[in-house]
Scaffold this active site. Structure first.
Site, mmCIF file in Angstrom:
data_model
loop_
_atom_site.group_PDB
_atom_site.id
_atom_site.type_symbol
_atom_site.label_atom_id
_atom_site.label_comp_id
_atom_site.label_asym_id
_atom_site.label_seq_id
_atom_site.Cartn_x
_atom_site.Cartn_y
_atom_site.Cartn_z
ATOM 1 N N HIS A 34 0.842 -1.188 0.000
ATOM 2 C CA HIS A 34 0.000 0.000 0.000
ATOM 3 C C HIS A 34 0.880 1.241 0.000
ATOM 4 C CE1 HIS A 34 -2.819 2.935 2.219
ATOM 5 N NE2 HIS A 34 -3.129 2.945 0.911
ATOM 6 N N CYS A 37 -0.669 0.113 9.544
ATOM 7 C CA CYS A 37 -0.828 1.504 9.099
ATOM 8 C C CYS A 37 -2.251 1.797 8.637
ATOM 9 C CB CYS A 37 0.165 1.822 7.994
ATOM 10 S SG CYS A 37 1.854 1.849 8.604
ATOM 11 N N HIS A 38 -2.706 1.004 7.675
ATOM 12 C CA HIS A 38 -4.062 1.259 7.188
ATOM 13 C C HIS A 38 -4.892 -0.019 7.158
ATOM 14 C CE1 HIS A 38 -1.132 3.998 5.346
ATOM 15 N NE2 HIS A 38 -1.994 4.952 5.733
ATOM 16 N N GLY A 39 -4.375 -1.008 7.866
ATOM 17 C CA GLY A 39 -5.157 -2.228 8.017
ATOM 18 C C GLY A 39 -5.206 -3.137 6.799
ATOM 19 N N PRO A 71 -6.445 -1.861 2.106
ATOM 20 C CA PRO A 71 -6.205 -0.998 0.943
ATOM 21 C C PRO A 71 -5.069 -1.440 0.010
ATOM 22 C CG PRO A 71 -5.308 0.014 2.910
ATOM 23 C CD PRO A 71 -5.982 -1.246 3.351
#
Ligand code: FES
Lengths: 469, 276
Positions: free
Chosen positions: B218, B237-239, B252
């Site tokens: 990502h 960080c963003h799953g 993501p």
């Protein structure tokens, strides 16, 4: 072939240059030679007959303020002044009439290490002149009334001298640079010493200092035939004893001290400043290169026609609105030490201006020590040659030169010798001399007048060297 | 009278006022100057008086200036201020005024020179070392070259069911010793349902060993091994969730974790070496 053509013109150029140098030397060698004779009592005579209608006869005596103490400071000049006041044979009036009758002029000066008396006269009057000078030097009256009268004159003169800022600056420079030695004393004494010197002390001074080994008679001009002058010297000075009734005068030291002197007085019209390093004695091997450089840095003042268009780069920079009125590079040689540096006068309104002046001059010094180029050297030597030879062109100039040589070094260089030494100088030898005596050496500084913006010692000292490998 | 002249009358003007020529060596006297004690008609004094008058204005201060008005003359000049004696501050070697300071200099500067010598000497040595190092480094392997190097991982160090992280080309590399259950699970995944369809077979060389680069596809965070909904890797960080084959399963990130080149050599894995 083409290479040959290229090379040729250069070769001719060189040969023609050395030819002209050789011609200069020949001319100088054929110039009237100076002869030196030392009488039995040590009195030295140097003379040079050049056939001119006039003659200068000078007597140089090694005495002066560097031999004096705090107590009798100024006695040399006191004595010099009194010698004009008549002798046991002639009154002042008679003296004047007699000299006027000959159309001769007598002048004298007292410095830190010598007193000079010289007479300019017609060449036929050599004997009469020697007679008068000998009388003045040997039989001065030194009576009490004359002493008192002259004392007042000297005190007035002392007052006046304070208004001579240049003199003041140089006196202060000597005082700080040579603190604790005789060279710190003022040639004109102090109020106290002049007030207190007695006629006896003056007489004693004369007895101690006007001894034949400390005297040189120097004559240059027409009628200065050597044999004749030796005869005259024998007649008028030959009986002088070389014994010291009192004590043998000593020069009281030569120690130079890196130091700073500031005398602030905002009523003075400007800042008068001098910075100097320890120079060399007159006879020192480096005296000539240092003199050449000093002469090359030269002088400038606001009355000069050139400023931004001056031929010298430091002058071009110095006039850039730093409030500089004038500067002069000086080189003073005493017998065994000296002072080499710069004197300048500036508004002193702004610290930055003053430091800029310092930096520019010091940069030039460093340039001379580290980055001198061959063609520059030729220019420097030519400038010095001009100055030197025009100085010794006159009878008096040459007589002074001869006397100084003898007094300071004990022997005499001819003009051809000087020329030889000059032409032997190179960028290398000058740079070496500069490195030995100027580059990164301690300095003495003196600031007189409006000195608020005078940079502190360490600031100036730091600019005596460069970052270099 | 006229026959007796002053000698130092040559005048060079500095600051628009006259002063004597620069050599301050001489003061002169003259038979020609009147001797009256209070008469200021000497050349010097007249000149001075004129200068003073023109400088400050005759009526403003001329009368108060010493030497012009005789009655106000004072005998207290700069010349009468004695210069202080600094002998106390001097070094012993410079106490004798007869010795030129140059002659005592070597001894006086010896200590500071030594200190400077040591200081600048060590500084210089350090500098020299730095210089040499710089030269050597410039001749040696560059960072890029060095980063291309391969690393060797001993397979014995990694027990079954664990993941270990190594650094290769400045990036983390996850080496996972998979269990039977994990292998079975990953082999069974339906490829067409994946965001970045890749079968586990193309992502591993031996089923027990999965080697992936530990950089989230990502935005480049480092995922945590053994975490997340698919018990593979999880990027906090963003799953982003990766499975035990390093494939993106949720979140993501657009692609599967990259697989670096590697080979098996005996019981080591060499990351960074291509199969021949
Ligand atoms: S960087 Fe890993 S999820 Fe965004």
């Amino acid at each position: 072939m083409s290479l040959r053509q290229l090379v040729r013109p250069i070769a001719t150029l060189q040969s023609s240059r050395s030819a002209s140098a050789a011609a200069t030397k020949q001319i100088l060698e054929s110039a009237p030679a100076a002869h030196v004779t030392s009488l039995k009592n040590g009195f030295r005579v140097v003379s040079e007959d050049n056939g001119k209608p006039t003659v200068t006869i000078g007597i140089f005596v090694e005495n002066g303020s560097r031999f004096e103490t705090q107590q009798n400071s100024g006695v040399s000049s006191f004595l010099e002044h009194l010698l004009y006041k008549g002798t046991n044979k002639r009154t002042q009036q008679q003296l004047e009439t007699e000299l006027a009758g000959l159309g001769a002029s007598l002048s004298s000066e007292t410095g830190r290490d010598h007193t000079a008396y010289y007479v300019q006269a017609a060449s036929k009057d050599v004997e009469k002149v020697v007679d008068i000078v000998a009388d003045i030097l040997r039989n001065p009256k030194l009576d009490a009334a004359a002493v008192e009268k002259e004392r007042q004159v000297l005190l007035n003169k002392l007052d006046e001298l304070e208004g001579n800022y240049q003199n003041l600056t140089f006196d202060m420079l000597h005082t700080t640079a040579f603190q604790g030695t005789g060279l710190a004393h003022y040639p004109h004494g102090t109020t106290k010493s002049i007030q207190e010197i007695t006629a006896d002390q003056i007489r004693q001074w004369q007895a101690d200092n006007y001894r034949p080994v400390r005297m040189v008679l120097s004559a240059v001009g027409g009628g200065a035939e050597h044999g004749k002058l030796v005869g005259l010297a024998e007649k008028y000075f030959g009986d002088l004893s070389n014994e010291y009734p009192g004590k043998v005068p000593s020069d009281l030291g030569i120690r130079f001290t890196g130091s700073e002197f500031r005398f602030r007085n905002d009523k003075f019209p400007a800042m008068f400043a001098a910075i100097a390093v320890e120079g060399v004695g007159y006879g020192h091997a480096d005296a000539l290169p240092l003199a050449v450089v000093a002469n090359g840095i030269g002088q400038w003042d606001a009355t000069h026609g050139s400023s931004h268009n001056a031929p010298k780069r430091h002058v071009q920079r110095l006039v850039e609105g730093y409030g500089l009125h004038g500067f002069e590079q000086f080189n003073i040689n005493y017998k065994n030490t000296g002072l080499w540096g710069v004197y300048f006068v500036a508004d002193g309104k702004d610290f930055e201006n003053v430091t800029n002046i310092h930096s520019i001059i010091q940069k030039e010094w460093k340039h001379m020590a580290c980055a001198l180029e061959a063609q520059e050297v030729e220019g420097l030597i030519n400038q010095y040659r001009n100055r030197f030879f025009s100085k010794v062109e006159s009878n008096t100039g040459k007589a002074k030169f001869n006397a100084k040589e003898l007094l300071y070094t004990g022997h005499l260089r001819s003009l051809a010798d000087v020329e030889e030494q000059l032409s032997n100088l190179s960028a290398n030898s000058i740079g070496q001399a500069m490195n030995r005596h100027i580059y990164d050496r301690d300095i003495a500084t003196a600031g007189v007048g409006r000195t608020e913006g005078f940079p502190e010692y360490s600031y100036i000292r730091q600019r005596m060297w460069w970052w270099r490998l | 009278m006229g026959s007796l002249t002053r000698s130092a009358a040559s005048v060079k003007t500095v600051v628009g006022r006259s002063s004597k020529a620069i050599a301050p060596l001489s003061i002169t006297s003259s038979l020609g100057s009147p001797d009256a004690a209070i008469d200021h008609k000497t050349i010097d004094s007249l000149q001075l008086a004129t200068e003073k008058a023109s400088r400050t204005g005759l009526f403003v201060s001329g009368l108060a200036v010493k030497g012009v008005n005789v009655t106000s003359r004072r005998h207290a000049s700069t010349y009468d201020v004695p210069y202080p004696n600094f002998d106390e501050c001097r070094r012993k070697s410079t106490l004798d005024a007869k010795v030129a300071s140059r002659d005592t200099e070597p001894e006086r500067v010896a200590f500071t020179r030594a200190v400077k010598g040591v200081a600048f000497g060590s500084f210089g040595l350090w500098g020299a070392k730095e210089g040499v190092q710089l030269l050597l480094y410039s001749k040696s392997m560059s960072m890029a070259t060095r980063a291309l190097a391969a690393i060797e991982i001993s397979m014995n160090d990694i027990p079954e069911g664990t993941t270990k992280t190594y650094e290769w080309r400045t990036r983390p590399v996850f080496v996972r010793h998979r269990t039977k259950a994990e292998i079975d699970r990953e082999k069974a995944v339906v490829v067409s349902e994946l965001r970045d369809p890749e079968h586990d077979d193309v992502r591993v060389k031996r089923d027990e060993w999965s080697v992936v680069i530990g950089v989230c596809t990502h935005l480049g965070c480092a995922p945590i091994a053994g975490a997340g909904e698919y018990s593979g890797y999880y990027c906090p960080c963003h799953g982003s969730h990766y499975d035990a084959s390093g494939r993106i399963r949720k979140g993501p990130a657009p692609r599967n974790l990259d697989v670096p080149p590697y080979v098996f050599k005996g019981d080591t894995i060499v990351v960074g070496e291509e199969e021949k």
